[in-house]
Design a protein around this motif. Structure first.
Motif: not given
Length: 767
Positions: A423-424, A297, A426-433, A420
């Motif tokens: 943060a990326s 990813h 966290i956003t990656l885990h929020d969008t991909h279950s 840095e």
């Protein structure tokens, strides 16, 4: 009495100066120590030069002449020192020519399929002018193809012990034609629990064989095996001085467990060149799958290998990495030993290994054959003790980067870079279950891994409390990546950590005439000497810890406890000279002189032996206990296994014998009965291989059988009958010319018949 070339009298230690070999030698009129001076044949030398080898490595220079003289050899050297070529070159010289009917004459046993395939590739490259045929027998491949490969009578068999024993039992192979046997990475073979299979295979081999055993370490199990299976073996030990190559740089980064993945991304994205190849070692297969998904990813091309992966998939993924299509390979310890990746530049330990020996084999994948390499290790707080164990084992100083010591091996990654990447992520885990499920699986797998992970030594656990890991500054490698504000922030934090007020809160905040102030002043003046001595002691301890001098005083030497076993097993021992080690420790020579009657509490090589140990008696004995009633889940489960309920008898009965489902072989070893599955008989019936062999034997007998006078034909009709019998015996398969000739005869016959029919129709009746 003349001595054999390359040998001295028995029971003597031959000392060889490897220091002189490492130095560049000046040109002289004498012959050099190259492959040309080893009395090798032209075809073998041609393969060596085409492969690109110019000068033999120290292990090759010592082992090849001894093996060529027919001696049994046990050779030890660090990884990447050229051990594979050391046993292949004398093997080519011993076998020389292809023999299609003699059967397999050389057997090479490897612990993993990757190492076996790598050995097969070396055989094809080094021995392409010799003309020998080699076959590989691996678990997971088709057994029918392996049956046909054995029937093809290869000269060399490269195999893993489990599948090769299965083939031997199925085909009832005697292995009487094998003259040369190699146990590659022998210590790994025993660590994997293959001792039973090895004993059975050795029992099938002839007594006149030559056995060569290559290993990176020498545990006691291996010494006992060499005593039983080898005849007058010679031990070549060139691993005493250095356990890691000098071209390898080791760097350690202190991270919190939840920041490990972010730290890995910082290294792969910001520090390591994208053109370089990198291997990442993780603890479990769940970590491998999770890291693979995250890097995919993130846009980092990668592949992975672990033990439960399908063999064909493992082969494909390894080929992707070795050909350079992918630059990052994520693996477990299944690929930690024996795999040769020539262009490997970096190794990253995502989970720090619990055993020092495992660290040596992990990082030994790079910096091979004179190349340089870098090993990065991410060390969490629960792994600090293993880091100290490693440096005790290596005998190296451990320097930590602190505000006073800026150039250290251990440091931390700049916090701005970590945040840095976090943060990326966290956003990656929020969008991909799917990543959330993989992360949860890796966390559960790590908890199970911790149950089986051996503990660090008590000495290291005590020392980490005194080491300044909490005061660790940014690693010197990554200072260029951090911003200027990061340096200012770090300096402020260091000053805050190191600040110590000159007085207590009663002295600073209280008034000069207050009662609290007066009492503290009296107390301070009363204990003035103790306070000064305490400050001096703290300062002295800090200096000792930063330089780690107390660890470097220990000298790594040969094992004293196993000297009797080695002397009774090996006829001769080849070792490096001790002159180099004495020169290193020359400064502390006076301090080490002790009373000859003094017996220390621990031997001088205690940490080296703990690193080499496979089965430690003290640890095993401490685990032994007798539980009448289990007080834990595991203990209760074990008690249930001891006895079981019989429904017919309606009472508790003992567990059946462990030997049920096993068969006893000719050598006396017990192996699983599943090895004899009758698949070979089914394959023979399907391929009709027995009938073909019988026909070939009949033809050979008919050709070799002389004509008897009784069978000779003397009359015309006897000769005619013999020709007719020979025509009847002719095979159905015809040559191209015979088929064309038969067609022409048939066509002419048809034409004659047509002409005859036409002539009959034109006839006129006469009245």
């Amino acid at each position: 009495m003349t001595e054999l070339p390359g040998f001295e009298r028995p029971n003597k230690t031959i000392e060889l100066n490897t220091e002189e070999e490492d130095r560049p030698k000046k040109k002289s009129s004498k012959k050099g120590g190259g492959f040309q001076c080893m009395n090798l044949s032209y075809n073998v030398l041609k393969g060596i030069t085409k492969r690109g080898y110019k000068q033999p490595t120290p292990i090759q220079r010592k082992t090849i002449p001894l093996i060529m003289e027919g001696r049994d050899v046990v050779a030890m050297a660090r990884t990447g020192s050229g051990k594979t070529a050391a046993f292949l070159i004398p093997m080519f010289e011993k076998l020389k020519m292809r023999s299609a009917k003699a059967g397999a004459r050389a057997l090479i046993l490897s612990p993993t399929r990757e190492l076996a395939l790598q050995t097969l590739r070396f055989i094809k490259e080094l021995g392409r002018f010799v003309g020998l045929k080699a076959s590989v027998i691996l678990g997971g491949d088709s057994m029918d193809e392996q049956f046909s490969a054995i029937h093809g009578n290869p000269d060399i068999i490269v195999a893993t012990p489990g599948r090769f024993l299965h083939i031997c039992v199925e085909m009832d192979l005697k292995l009487s034609s094998i003259d040369y046997v190699v146990f590659d990475e022998a210590d790994r073979l025993f660590e994997m629990g293959l001792g039973e299979q090895l004993t059975e295979i050795v029992g099938r081999l002839p007594d006149t064989r030559q056995t060569v055993l290559f290993s990176a370490t020498l545990p006691k199990v291996l010494v006992e095996f060499a005593k039983a299976g080898l005849t007058d073996p010679i031990l070549i030990r060139l691993d005493v001085e250095s356990k890691l190559p000098t071209e390898l740089q080791c760097w350690y980064f202190t991270v919190r467990p939840e920041e490990k993945l972010a730290a890995l991304l910082v290294l792969l994205k910001s520090h390591i060149d994208k053109k370089q190849q990198t291997v990442v070692f993780a603890a479990t297969k769940h970590h491998v799958e999770y890291l693979h998904a995250v890097l995919d990813h993130m846009g980092i091309s990668n592949t992975y290998i672990y033990s439960n992966l399908d063999p064909s998939a493992r082969k494909i993924h390894a080929a992707k990495f070795s050909t350079g299509k992918v630059k990052v390979l994520i693996v477990t310890d299944v690929a930690a030993r024996g795999i040769d990746i020539p262009q490997l530049d970096n190794v990253i330990n995502y989970n720090f290994p619990a055993k020092s020996k495992l660290f040596v084999h992990r990082v030994g994948r790079c910096a091979r054959a004179g190349r340089s390499g870098v090993a990065y290790s991410l060390v969490a707080p629960d792994e600090y003790a293993f880091l100290l164990d490693l440096h005790l084992f290596l005998g190296r100083p451990l320097s930590i980067a602190t505000p006073t010591n800026r150039n250290g091996e251990v440091g931390r990654i700049p916090q701005s870079l970590i945040e840095e990447q976090l943060a990326s992520l966290i956003t990656l885990h929020d969008t991909h279950s799917d990543l959330v499920h993989l992360r949860k699986g890796s966390e559960n797998g790590y908890l199970q891994y911790l149950k089986s992970r051996p503990g660090a030594s008590s000495d290291s656990n005590r020392r980490i409390k005194e080491m300044p890991f909490s005061n660790c500054s940014v690693h010197p490698l990554l200072k260029s990546l951090g911003e200027k504000s990061e340096d200012i922030r770090e300096n402020i934090l260091d000053q805050m950590k190191n600040y110590r007020p000159h007085g207590t809160i009663f002295e600073i905040c209280g008034k000069n005439k207050s009662q609290e102030y007066q009492i503290m002043k009296q107390k301070r003046s009363f204990h003035k000497e103790k306070i000064q001595s305490h400050h001096q002691l703290v300062k002295q301890k800090q200096e000792e810890i930063e330089t780690f001098s107390n660890l470097t005083e220990r000298k790594c030497s040969l094992p004293s406890s196993d000297t009797a076993d080695i002397d009774s097993t090996f006829l001769e021992v080849v070792m490096p000279k001790k002159r180099r080690m004495e020169s290193i420790y020359k400064k502390n020579k006076r301090q080490k002189v002790k009373d000859e009657n003094y017996i220390p509490y621990a031997p001088s090589d205690q940490h080296t032996e703990e690193g080499y140990a496979v089965n430690n008696f003290q640890k095993e004995a401490s685990k032994a206990q007798l539980d009448l009633v289990g007080d834990s889940e595991e203990g209760l489960r074990m008690n249930r296994h001891v006895k079981m309920w019989d429904r017919k008898k309606k009472k508790m009965v003992a567990v059946p014998d462990a030997r049920i489902g096993k068969i006893r072989t000719e050598s006396g070893a017990w192996i699983p009965a599943t090895y004899k599955s009758n698949r070979y008989a089914e394959w023979k019936e399907k391929t009709k291989i027995d009938q073909e062999e019988m026909d070939d034997n009949d033809e050979e007998e008919a050709q070799s059988k002389p004509d008897t006078p009784r069978g000779k034909a003397h009359t015309h009709w006897a000769r005619h009958n013999e020709k007719m019998k020979q025509k009847q015996r002719k095979t159905e398969l015809k040559s191209k010319d015979q088929i064309l000739k038969a067609r022409l005869i048939a066509e002419k016959k048809q034409q004659r018949q047509k002409k005859g029919k036409k002539g009959k129709g034109k006839r006129v009746k006469k009245y």
